[in-house]
Design a protein around this motif. Structure first.
Motif, mmCIF file in Angstrom:
data_model
loop_
_atom_site.group_PDB
_atom_site.id
_atom_site.type_symbol
_atom_site.label_atom_id
_atom_site.label_comp_id
_atom_site.label_asym_id
_atom_site.label_seq_id
_atom_site.Cartn_x
_atom_site.Cartn_y
_atom_site.Cartn_z
ATOM 1 N N CYS A 106 25.001 15.862 29.972
ATOM 2 C CA CYS A 106 25.880 15.831 31.142
ATOM 3 C C CYS A 106 27.245 15.254 30.773
ATOM 4 C CB CYS A 106 25.248 14.985 32.262
ATOM 5 S SG CYS A 106 23.630 15.567 32.800
ATOM 6 N N TYR A 107 28.290 15.903 31.254
ATOM 7 C CA TYR A 107 29.668 15.455 31.041
ATOM 8 C C TYR A 107 30.236 15.087 32.414
ATOM 9 C CZ TYR A 107 28.728 18.002 26.729
ATOM 10 O OH TYR A 107 28.159 18.459 25.567
ATOM 11 N N LEU A 108 30.273 13.794 32.700
ATOM 12 C CA LEU A 108 30.540 13.336 34.056
ATOM 13 C C LEU A 108 31.783 12.458 34.124
ATOM 14 C CD1 LEU A 108 26.868 12.317 34.944
ATOM 15 C CD2 LEU A 108 27.967 14.538 35.270
ATOM 16 N N GLY A 121 30.317 16.207 37.581
ATOM 17 C CA GLY A 121 30.759 16.954 36.412
ATOM 18 C C GLY A 121 29.859 18.142 36.132
ATOM 19 N N THR A 122 29.657 18.415 34.845
ATOM 20 C CA THR A 122 28.906 19.600 34.428
ATOM 21 C C THR A 122 27.805 19.220 33.444
ATOM 22 O OG1 THR A 122 30.427 20.025 32.589
ATOM 23 C CG2 THR A 122 30.944 21.049 34.717
ATOM 24 N N PHE A 123 26.916 20.186 33.179
ATOM 25 C CA PHE A 123 25.871 19.966 32.186
ATOM 26 C C PHE A 123 25.656 21.238 31.375
ATOM 27 C CE2 PHE A 123 23.339 22.015 35.473
ATOM 28 C CZ PHE A 123 22.431 22.783 34.755
ATOM 29 N N THR A 124 25.137 21.047 30.174
ATOM 30 C CA THR A 124 24.622 22.144 29.354
ATOM 31 C C THR A 124 23.195 21.783 28.968
ATOM 32 O OG1 THR A 124 25.460 21.135 27.310
ATOM 33 C CG2 THR A 124 26.901 22.710 28.443
ATOM 34 N N SER A 125 22.407 22.775 28.592
ATOM 35 C CA SER A 125 21.014 22.490 28.216
ATOM 36 C C SER A 125 20.555 23.459 27.136
ATOM 37 C CB SER A 125 20.093 22.597 29.437
ATOM 38 O OG SER A 125 20.146 23.901 29.997
ATOM 39 N N ILE A 126 19.576 22.998 26.357
ATOM 40 C CA ILE A 126 19.002 23.819 25.295
ATOM 41 C C ILE A 126 17.482 23.685 25.324
ATOM 42 C CG2 ILE A 126 21.023 23.698 23.787
ATOM 43 C CD1 ILE A 126 19.574 21.482 22.223
ATOM 44 N N TYR A 139 25.943 16.280 40.549
ATOM 45 C CA TYR A 139 26.517 15.338 41.516
ATOM 46 C C TYR A 139 25.543 14.175 41.692
ATOM 47 C CZ TYR A 139 28.213 13.269 45.847
ATOM 48 O OH TYR A 139 28.680 12.386 46.801
ATOM 49 N N LEU A 140 26.022 12.941 41.472
ATOM 50 C CA LEU A 140 25.186 11.747 41.587
ATOM 51 C C LEU A 140 25.923 10.675 42.385
ATOM 52 C CD1 LEU A 140 24.000 11.476 37.864
ATOM 53 C CD2 LEU A 140 22.622 12.304 39.774
ATOM 54 N N GLU A 141 25.161 9.941 43.199
ATOM 55 C CA GLU A 141 25.689 8.782 43.916
ATOM 56 C C GLU A 141 24.889 7.551 43.520
ATOM 57 O OE1 GLU A 141 25.643 9.286 48.100
ATOM 58 O OE2 GLU A 141 27.044 10.971 48.115
ATOM 59 N N LYS A 142 25.558 6.413 43.431
ATOM 60 C CA LYS A 142 24.855 5.170 43.120
ATOM 61 C C LYS A 142 24.137 4.677 44.368
ATOM 62 C CE LYS A 142 25.404 0.939 40.429
ATOM 63 N NZ LYS A 142 26.355 0.009 39.791
ATOM 64 N N VAL A 143 22.830 4.402 44.234
ATOM 65 C CA VAL A 143 22.009 3.969 45.364
ATOM 66 C C VAL A 143 21.252 2.706 44.983
ATOM 67 C CG1 VAL A 143 21.764 6.313 46.284
ATOM 68 C CG2 VAL A 143 20.106 5.472 44.612
ATOM 69 N N GLU A 144 20.667 2.073 45.987
ATOM 70 C CA GLU A 144 19.952 0.820 45.750
ATOM 71 C C GLU A 144 18.541 1.041 45.220
ATOM 72 O OE1 GLU A 144 20.997 -2.280 45.910
ATOM 73 O OE2 GLU A 144 23.032 -1.698 46.462
ATOM 74 N N GLU A 145 17.826 2.025 45.784
ATOM 75 C CA GLU A 145 16.412 2.195 45.463
ATOM 76 C C GLU A 145 16.159 3.508 44.728
ATOM 77 O OE1 GLU A 145 14.304 -0.190 45.840
ATOM 78 O OE2 GLU A 145 15.740 -1.473 46.891
#
Length: 373
Positions: A106-108, A121-126, A139-145
């Protein structure tokens, strides 16, 4: 001596910036393949060390179709606020069709707006045979749990001394009411309402679910129409102007906690709010209230949007949207992917609700004339 002082100051300022961007914790959201329509739920638990190196684990899941847990390593570049996360090995996998798991890189980019911290950001996979396995967005958000369980490096982490303050909403500036001087010979009993200049009341804007009859928020057909009387000397004070009737707070909003997720600022009065299932369509059902008015009633979330239109005005500028979980689907909790559009502005957010807690967001409309002052 002077250059050393400057270098020390710059180092100190950089250290403060790094501390303010504390990546250690739980990050949750989704990833979506290019050209795809199904969002995979994605949780990342990060342990950030000094010097920019990070490690941790990731969870990828889509009901019973796919589940994977992987170890990760990465690096954070504080100057550009970019982070690279690489899934190094699979720890657990459960794949219904027996296909191969594809570790991601992931490139964030880190961003913080108020108390909301995001990695986008984006991701690549193999594949395990080093073949291309696709790419997409994250897309990620910081959460408590965590929706699973916190790793030991988070449980044993010493609490930071610079805890953020409680969530603060940018409230509109309080405007003092004008003081009305009553004539000395006149006394009005039984009223404490300060009377502003007579203004013809405007009903609140209509808010409606797409393909349905618009619903008027706080509208009353029984409000008297004020008539402006000619100015006359030594006349008795005018009666207070009738205020619009507020919609009572529904019981479900009283019984459950209404947790604020985010406050959005928009400059266009035409606001569109669309709700989708966040990931696999697993039976999540929601109701939606706008300023305590029910606008979506027990509708199932799917890949097709449940859409609400809001027409803002300079008179009514703040809209509180509360999402109530009517069912949690087959994979709790209830998660809704929400897109907000207002003119050229576009926002995305993932809202999580349970049987004990509703998800709330606030939209504040700033008319162009007010913004330019």
């Amino acid at each position: 001596m002077v250059p050393r002082i400057i270098i020390a100051f710059l180092f100190f300022a950089l250290s403060i910036g790094v501390q303010a961007q504390n990546l250690t914790g739980v990050w949750r959201g989704y990833f979506l393949g290019n050209g795809g329509t199904v969002r995979y739920k994605y949780e990342v638990q990060i342990d950030a060390a000094k010097g920019g190196s990070v490690k941790g684990v990731t969870y990828s899941y889509r009901t019973t179709v796919f589940y994977g847990k992987a170890g990760l390593q990465g690096i954070y570049m504080s100057k550009t606020k970019n982070i690279i996360l690489r899934e190094t090995h699979m720890i657990e996998t459960k794949i219904a069709d027996g296909s191969d798991a594809c570790p991601m890189t992931c490139y964030l980019e880190y961003s913080k707006e108020g108390n909301l911290e995001t990695l986008t950001g984006t991701f690549t996979s193999i594949t395990s045979q080093n073949r291309d396995c696709g790419s997409g967005t994250v897309y990620l958000e910081k959460v408590e749990e965590s929706e699973f369980y916190k790793e030991d490096f988070l449980i044993n982490k010493k609490p930071t001394t610079n805890k953020p303050n409680n969530l603060t909403v940018n409230k509109p500036t309080t405007v003092k009411k004008p003081t009305v001087t009553k004539p000395a010979t006149t006394k009005t009993a039984g009223t404490n309402i300060k009377k502003p200049t007579t203004v013809k009341p405007q009903s609140k804007p209509a808010i409606a679910n797409k393909n349905t009859t618009p619903i008027a928020i706080g509208k009353s057909n029984n409000l008297p129409t004020p008539v402006e009387a000619p100015v006359a000397a030594n006349t008795a004070p005018e009666k207070p102007v009738a205020q619009p009737i507020e919609t009572p707070k529904p019981k479900i909003l009283e019984l459950r906690e209404n947790k604020l997720a985010r406050v959005f600022q928009v400059a266009d009065p035409n606001i569109e709010i669309s709700f989708y299932d966040n990931g696999e369509i697993d039976g999540d059902t929601i109701s939606v209230y706008v300023n305590h008015e029910l606008v979506i009633n027990k509708q199932r979330l799917t890949a097709k949007a449940q859409t609400v239109q809001v027409k803002a005005s300079p008179v009514s500028t703040t809209y509180e949207i509360v999402v109530v979980a009517e069912s949690l689907g087959t994979v709790p909790p209830n998660t809704a992917f929400v897109i907000i559009k207002a003119g050229r502005q576009r926002y995305e957010i993932v809202l999580t609700s349970t049987e004990q807690r509703n998800a709330k967001l606030v939209i504040e409309y700033t008319p162009p004339s007010s913004a330019s002052k």
